[in-house]
Each structure stands twice: as C-alpha cells, then as structure tokens.
Design a protein around this motif. Structure first.
Motif, PDB file in Angstrom:
ATOM      1  N   LYS A 143       0.834  -1.213   0.000  1.00  0.00           N
ATOM      2  CA  LYS A 143       0.000   0.000   0.000  1.00  0.00           C
ATOM      3  C   LYS A 143       0.865   1.257   0.000  1.00  0.00           C
ATOM      4  O   LYS A 143       0.591   2.202  -0.728  1.00  0.00           O
ATOM      5  CB  LYS A 143      -0.929   0.018   1.224  1.00  0.00           C
ATOM      6  CG  LYS A 143      -2.111  -0.898   1.124  1.00  0.00           C
ATOM      7  CD  LYS A 143      -3.317  -0.128   0.697  1.00  0.00           C
ATOM      8  CE  LYS A 143      -4.564  -0.953   0.921  1.00  0.00           C
ATOM      9  NZ  LYS A 143      -5.744  -0.249   0.488  1.00  0.00           N
ATOM     10  N   VAL A 144       1.910   1.258   0.830  1.00  0.00           N
ATOM     11  CA  VAL A 144       2.800   2.418   0.883  1.00  0.00           C
ATOM     12  C   VAL A 144       3.429   2.634  -0.494  1.00  0.00           C
ATOM     13  O   VAL A 144       3.437   3.760  -1.010  1.00  0.00           O
ATOM     14  CB  VAL A 144       3.881   2.239   1.981  1.00  0.00           C
ATOM     15  CG1 VAL A 144       4.978   3.297   1.848  1.00  0.00           C
ATOM     16  CG2 VAL A 144       3.243   2.298   3.370  1.00  0.00           C
ATOM     17  N   ALA A 145       3.928   1.569  -1.107  1.00  0.00           N
ATOM     18  CA  ALA A 145       4.557   1.688  -2.439  1.00  0.00           C
ATOM     19  C   ALA A 145       3.569   2.242  -3.457  1.00  0.00           C
ATOM     20  O   ALA A 145       3.924   3.117  -4.264  1.00  0.00           O
ATOM     21  CB  ALA A 145       5.082   0.330  -2.899  1.00  0.00           C
ATOM     22  N   SER A 146       2.331   1.794  -3.409  1.00  0.00           N
ATOM     23  CA  SER A 146       1.340   2.277  -4.388  1.00  0.00           C
ATOM     24  C   SER A 146       1.061   3.761  -4.217  1.00  0.00           C
ATOM     25  O   SER A 146       0.850   4.474  -5.203  1.00  0.00           O
ATOM     26  CB  SER A 146       0.044   1.459  -4.306  1.00  0.00           C
ATOM     27  OG  SER A 146      -0.674   1.744  -3.130  1.00  0.00           O
ATOM     28  N   TYR A 147       1.079   4.264  -2.983  1.00  0.00           N
ATOM     29  CA  TYR A 147       0.838   5.710  -2.775  1.00  0.00           C
ATOM     30  C   TYR A 147       2.071   6.536  -3.053  1.00  0.00           C
ATOM     31  O   TYR A 147       1.944   7.695  -3.457  1.00  0.00           O
ATOM     32  CB  TYR A 147       0.256   5.959  -1.376  1.00  0.00           C
ATOM     33  CG  TYR A 147      -1.189   5.526  -1.363  1.00  0.00           C
ATOM     34  CD1 TYR A 147      -2.156   6.310  -1.977  1.00  0.00           C
ATOM     35  CD2 TYR A 147      -1.556   4.307  -0.844  1.00  0.00           C
ATOM     36  CE1 TYR A 147      -3.470   5.902  -2.045  1.00  0.00           C
ATOM     37  CE2 TYR A 147      -2.867   3.884  -0.907  1.00  0.00           C
ATOM     38  CZ  TYR A 147      -3.825   4.684  -1.502  1.00  0.00           C
ATOM     39  OH  TYR A 147      -5.118   4.266  -1.581  1.00  0.00           O
TER      40      TYR A 147
END
Length: 150
Positions: A143-147
């Motif tokens: 999730k962090v990588a996607s944001y």
C-alpha cells in the motif's frame, strides 16, 4: 491526554511532530542509519511520549527494514505485539527533503493504512487509505509503495 493509548500517542502524535521539528537532522542523520532510527523510535520519541502521558517507561522493541520505492528511501518499523496495540507499524519515506509518514493501525481486528501529511511546520491531515484483508507487513509495504508511486 490520557484518553488515547501510549502506543497511539507515540506513533500518531510524537513521532511525526518530532520529525517536523527536526526535519533536516532527521533526513540527514537519523533515517539513513538503522541505529539512529531505532534510537529515535525506541528512546527519543518514546521517552517523550511516556513523559507527556505520565506513563511508565518500559522498554519497547521494533523491527526495522528499509527499501526503495519510486525514488523514496523508506524505513518500515514494525512494533512488537505487546506494544503495537493501536499502531502495528509505521513507515517513513524520504525523497530529497520531502518526508511522508504512514501508519498501519488496528481497530476491531481490522487493519488500516493511513498517512499523515507533514507540512513545513505542523502535522496536517490524516488520510485513510483503507483496509488490508489481514495483518501482514507485505500488505502495508504494498500500500505504501502504491501511494508513493501514485
């Protein structure tokens, strides 16, 4: 101030505010050295949280991992089960002088990813990026990588 847990206060108030208060030092000296980052999380910010909450300063443990994503250097901090009562983990992402601060929180056995917007002189909005299907650091990292990419 006693209405929220020590863990929540530490991870959602003290850590992001201390990053902002010492941003240049944090970016240049703390985040890129695992010993400094661990000390920042388990001693500097934790001691301040305990002091503000009037809580007993029992030692805490965490597991640090680092990665790169979308040009950001990201440090993930996963708290031990006995301490991660409300916030299971955090991630701090740095790219140049830009710092982003993410939380992985639990509420009623549901796990949520959020981000505090760090302004130049204060902690801004808390964005809620939704749930993960269960608690796994790989879900949080994804999730962090996607944001960071988005």
């Amino acid at each position: 101030m006693n209405e929220v847990s020590l863990n929540y206060y530490h991870t959602n108030v003290v850590i992001p505010n201390m990053i902002i208060a010492n941003k240049e030092f944090f970016v240049n000296k703390i985040i890129k050295d695992s010993r400094n980052m661990e000390y920042f999380i388990t001693k500097d910010t934790y001691n301040k949280a305990c002091s503000k909450k009037g809580a007993t300063n029992n030692p805490i443990e965490c597991n640090l991992t680092a990665n790169e994503s979308a040009g950001y250097f990201v440090v993930f901090t996963e708290f031990s089960a006995d301490y991660g009562t409300d916030t299971k983990a955090i991630a701090v992402a740095v790219k140049g002088d830009k710092v982003r601060y993410f939380t992985y929180e639990v509420d009623n056995n549901k796990y949520f990813v959020g981000e505090y917007q760090l302004e130049s002189d204060h902690v801004g909005n808390h964005l809620n990026y939704g749930q993960t299907s269960e608690y796994k650091m790989s879900y949080f990292a994804g999730k962090v990588a996607s944001y960071l990419e988005g």
